[in-house]
Scaffold this active site. Structure first.
Site, PDB file in Angstrom:
ATOM      1  CB  THR A 111     -14.000  37.266 -82.261  1.00 20.16           C
ATOM      2  OG1 THR A 111     -13.418  38.190 -81.363  1.00 20.16           O
ATOM      3  CG2 THR A 111     -12.949  36.281 -82.751  1.00 20.16           C
ATOM      4  CD  GLU A 136     -12.468  42.088 -77.934  1.00 17.90           C
ATOM      5  OE1 GLU A 136     -11.746  42.547 -77.027  1.00 17.90           O
ATOM      6  OE2 GLU A 136     -12.986  40.954 -77.881  1.00 17.90           O
ATOM      7  CG  ASN A 193      -7.957  35.508 -78.068  1.00 13.42           C
ATOM      8  OD1 ASN A 193      -7.257  36.317 -77.461  1.00 13.42           O
ATOM      9  ND2 ASN A 193      -9.261  35.634 -78.156  1.00 13.42           N
ATOM     10  N   GLY A 238      -2.297  26.736 -63.931  1.00 12.57           N
ATOM     11  CA  GLY A 238      -3.580  26.817 -63.233  1.00 12.57           C
ATOM     12  C   GLY A 238      -4.465  25.659 -63.612  1.00 12.57           C
ATOM     13  N   GLY A 242      -9.946  29.394 -69.596  1.00 13.41           N
ATOM     14  CA  GLY A 242     -11.376  29.324 -69.892  1.00 13.41           C
ATOM     15  C   GLY A 242     -11.872  30.686 -70.310  1.00 13.41           C
ATOM     16  CB  CYS A 245     -12.160  35.171 -75.561  1.00 15.98           C
ATOM     17  SG  CYS A 245     -13.274  36.517 -75.149  1.00 15.98           S
TER      18      CYS A 245
HETATM   19  C1  UGA Z   1      -8.740  37.073 -73.714  1.00 17.80           C
HETATM   20  C2  UGA Z   1      -7.480  37.795 -74.258  1.00 17.80           C
HETATM   21  O1  UGA Z   1      -6.494  37.891 -73.226  1.00 17.80           O
HETATM   22  C3  UGA Z   1      -7.816  39.205 -74.743  1.00 17.80           C
HETATM   23  O2  UGA Z   1      -6.667  39.814 -75.325  1.00 17.80           O
HETATM   24  C4  UGA Z   1      -8.937  39.105 -75.796  1.00 17.80           C
HETATM   25  O3  UGA Z   1      -9.331  40.391 -76.249  1.00 17.80           O
HETATM   26  C5  UGA Z   1     -10.136  38.413 -75.173  1.00 17.80           C
HETATM   27  O4  UGA Z   1      -9.751  37.102 -74.731  1.00 17.80           O
HETATM   28  C6  UGA Z   1     -11.200  38.313 -76.243  1.00 17.80           C
HETATM   29  O5  UGA Z   1     -10.981  37.618 -77.230  1.00 17.80           O
HETATM   30  O6  UGA Z   1     -12.202  39.044 -76.149  1.00 17.80           O
HETATM   31  P1  UGA Z   1     -10.093  37.117 -71.406  1.00 17.80           P
HETATM   32  O7  UGA Z   1     -11.061  36.142 -72.006  1.00 17.80           O
HETATM   33  O8  UGA Z   1     -10.630  38.260 -70.616  1.00 17.80           O
HETATM   34  O9  UGA Z   1      -9.175  37.796 -72.555  1.00 17.80           O
HETATM   35  O10 UGA Z   1      -9.176  36.258 -70.466  1.00 17.80           O
HETATM   36  P2  UGA Z   1      -7.584  36.154 -70.213  1.00 17.80           P
HETATM   37  O11 UGA Z   1      -7.133  37.179 -69.260  1.00 17.80           O
HETATM   38  O12 UGA Z   1      -6.876  36.036 -71.499  1.00 17.80           O
HETATM   39  O13 UGA Z   1      -7.542  34.739 -69.467  1.00 17.80           O
HETATM   40  C7  UGA Z   1      -7.970  33.554 -70.158  1.00 17.80           C
HETATM   41  C8  UGA Z   1      -7.815  32.338 -69.297  1.00 17.80           C
HETATM   42  O14 UGA Z   1      -6.445  31.994 -69.158  1.00 17.80           O
HETATM   43  C9  UGA Z   1      -8.376  32.488 -67.884  1.00 17.80           C
HETATM   44  O15 UGA Z   1      -9.058  31.301 -67.552  1.00 17.80           O
HETATM   45  C10 UGA Z   1      -7.123  32.671 -67.040  1.00 17.80           C
HETATM   46  O16 UGA Z   1      -7.279  32.267 -65.713  1.00 17.80           O
HETATM   47  C11 UGA Z   1      -6.142  31.792 -67.791  1.00 17.80           C
HETATM   48  N1  UGA Z   1      -4.720  32.142 -67.568  1.00 17.80           N
HETATM   49  C12 UGA Z   1      -4.222  33.324 -68.038  1.00 17.80           C
HETATM   50  C13 UGA Z   1      -3.911  31.259 -66.901  1.00 17.80           C
HETATM   51  O17 UGA Z   1      -4.338  30.168 -66.468  1.00 17.80           O
HETATM   52  N2  UGA Z   1      -2.581  31.582 -66.742  1.00 17.80           N
HETATM   53  C14 UGA Z   1      -2.066  32.750 -67.198  1.00 17.80           C
HETATM   54  O18 UGA Z   1      -0.826  32.967 -67.025  1.00 17.80           O
HETATM   55  C15 UGA Z   1      -2.903  33.646 -67.851  1.00 17.80           C
END
Ligand code: UGA
Length: 425
Positions: A111, A136, A193, A238, A242, A245
């Site tokens: 990124t 990605e 994102n 929540g 965090g 990303c």
């Molecule tokens: C995120 C994006 O979802 C991916 O599409 C992207 O490829 C990735 O970043 C990246 O840029 O590499 P990720 O960092 O694995 O993926 O985490 P997420 O699943 O997006 O969750 C991010 C945060 O949001 C976590 O702290 C999670 O607990 C929080 N979250 C997510 C919530 O508090 N509520 C939700 O409904 C969803």
């Protein structure tokens, strides 16, 4: 991202060589291990290595010598002043520039700020090599699934032939391929994102409002998420978003916009709501301890930034633990992926909590001697807690703060505990 990309491309039938400058990591991969927790990845790496489609080397130049397509999957950390540090991209590009074969395509998957495809092109200085952006969209924990079942593949290139060569790698996947110019592909990554972060911050802001007006955020989110224009994903309140990303990419988007003369106030607000959310959870914990954190012992369940990953980077749980410790609390924490002795690299991620943070063997060990229990990460196993045992360990009429709305409030109350979730009645 690199290992998932390599193993998944091998599983699509391509011949893949993964290179890394970290010798220990490559040795681990060669001996059949993987350096991260990622669903299905270990088995796939072993299977593709055994099938001869996946190799691991430490020599970048040798790795690319015969390659038709080269993916750059290096870290792009934020520098202290907020701008994206491109040092690893430049170093990787420099290390392969001369070794690339004519007609090869270099794909930037890291990124990077808008305009960086050109940076790679400038580093390579090879007119006979194509440069393409292919962001990605993998989530940690489900990265392999996300790679093999993408909603879309985005390819940004001015050179249509190079774009077609990259698109050809993905033809067996059932996904639309969107070919754009490089700046649009790079912007898609940040905008995606930032939009996800916006949805979560919106849910957290509505949760705060629900608490004020006596509504229930779960019902409110179900009610709005049923509208297909809104969608029901990423609306779980929540402790704030965090990970490695969303925090980095939202800040970078604001900065990139600013550098180009646009004040992205909307995303600034989204970041502010996220910072506030951590404090709101700390205030809930303070209230649960009777208003005085100094001298209180708090049990914390969950340290990773979300469940199904061992990643502690930019975890809201850790930010909250550090605020508790700064206010004079002792924290007894359990996370299924953190055990003693904590690896020094992970210890550094736990922040400055030092001796005031005690890592425990299980949830009950954490609750022993604590006056309040807080769920900070939504590990499914926490739903199986024997609540009567937790209540006995915490002592009568203690409060359980459920920062993930993971537990059933009725069951918690039936065990004799007070329940405080996020935006829940
Ligand atoms: C995120 C994006 O979802 C991916 O599409 C992207 O490829 C990735 O970043 C990246 O840029 O590499 P990720 O960092 O694995 O993926 O985490 P997420 O699943 O997006 O969750 C991010 C945060 O949001 C976590 O702290 C999670 O607990 C929080 N979250 C997510 C919530 O508090 N509520 C939700 O409904 C969803």
């Amino acid at each position: 991202m690199g290992l998932t990309t390599g193993a998944a491309l091998a599983s699509l039938g391509h011949d893949v060589t993964c290179a890394d400058i970290d010798v220990e990591r490559i040795e681990l991969l060669r001996s059949g291990g993987i350096p991260i927790v990622e669903e299905g990845l270990l088995d796939l790496v072993r299977a593709e290595s055994a099938a001869g489609r996946l190799r691991f080397v430490t020599d970048n130049a040798a790795a690319v010598a015969d390659a038709d397509v080269v993916f750059l999957c290096v870290p792009t950390p934020s520098a202290p002043d907020g701008h994206t540090d491109l040092r690893f991209i430049v170093a990787a590009g420099t290390s392969i520039a001369e070794a690339l074969k004519p007609g090869a395509v270099v794909v930037n998957k890291s990124t990077v700020p808008v305009g960086s495809t050109k940076v790679v092109d400038d580093v390579l200085r090879r007119d006979d090599v194509g440069v393409v952006s292919n962001p990605e969209f993998l989530r940690e924990g489900t990265a392999l699934h996300d790679f093999l079942h993408p909603d879309r593949v985005v390819i940004g290139a001015d050179d249509r032939e190079a774009a077609a060569a990259v698109a050809a790698l993905y033809t067996t996947l059932d996904a639309p391929v969107l070919i754009t110019d490089p700046a649009s592909a790079e912007t898609i990554k940040y905008a995606a994102n930032a939009f996800l972060a916006t949805k979560v911050s919106f849910a957290n802001a509505v949760a705060a409002m629900c608490e004020a007006v006596g509504a229930d955020v779960s019902d409110v989110m179900a009610g709005i998420g049923a509208d297909q224009r809104i969608g029901n994903h990423f609306l779980r309140p929540g402790p704030g978003w965090g990970g490695s990303c969303l925090p980095k990419d939202t800040k970078a988007l604001v900065r990139i916009a600013e550098e180009h003369g646009y004040d992205f106030a909307l995303v600034r607000g989204v970041i502010d709501v996220n910072d506030e959310q951590r404090h709101r959870i700390v205030e809930k914990i303070r209230a649960a301890t009777g208003g005085e954190l100094n001298g209180a012992t708090v049990a914390v369940l969950g340290l990773t930034f979300k469940a199904h990953t061992d990643d502690l980077r930019d975890s809201p749980s850790i930010a909250i633990v550090n605020e508790l410790v700064a206010a004079g609390a002792k924290v007894r924490a359990f996370d299924p992926t953190v055990s003693l002795p904590v690896h020094p690299a992970r210890q550094a991620m736990l922040g400055h909590a030092g001796g005031a943070l005690q890592i425990c063997d299980d949830a009950y060990d954490a609750a022993a001697g604590a006056s309040t229990l807080v769920v900070l990460t939504e590990w499914p196993e926490f739903t199986e807690l024997e609540l009567s045992r937790v209540a006995a360990l915490l002592g009568g009429s203690a409060t359980l703060v459920d920062a993930r709305n993971l537990l059933d409030p009725e069951l918690v109350r039936a065990a004799g505990l007070h329940y405080d979730g996020v935006g829940r009645r």
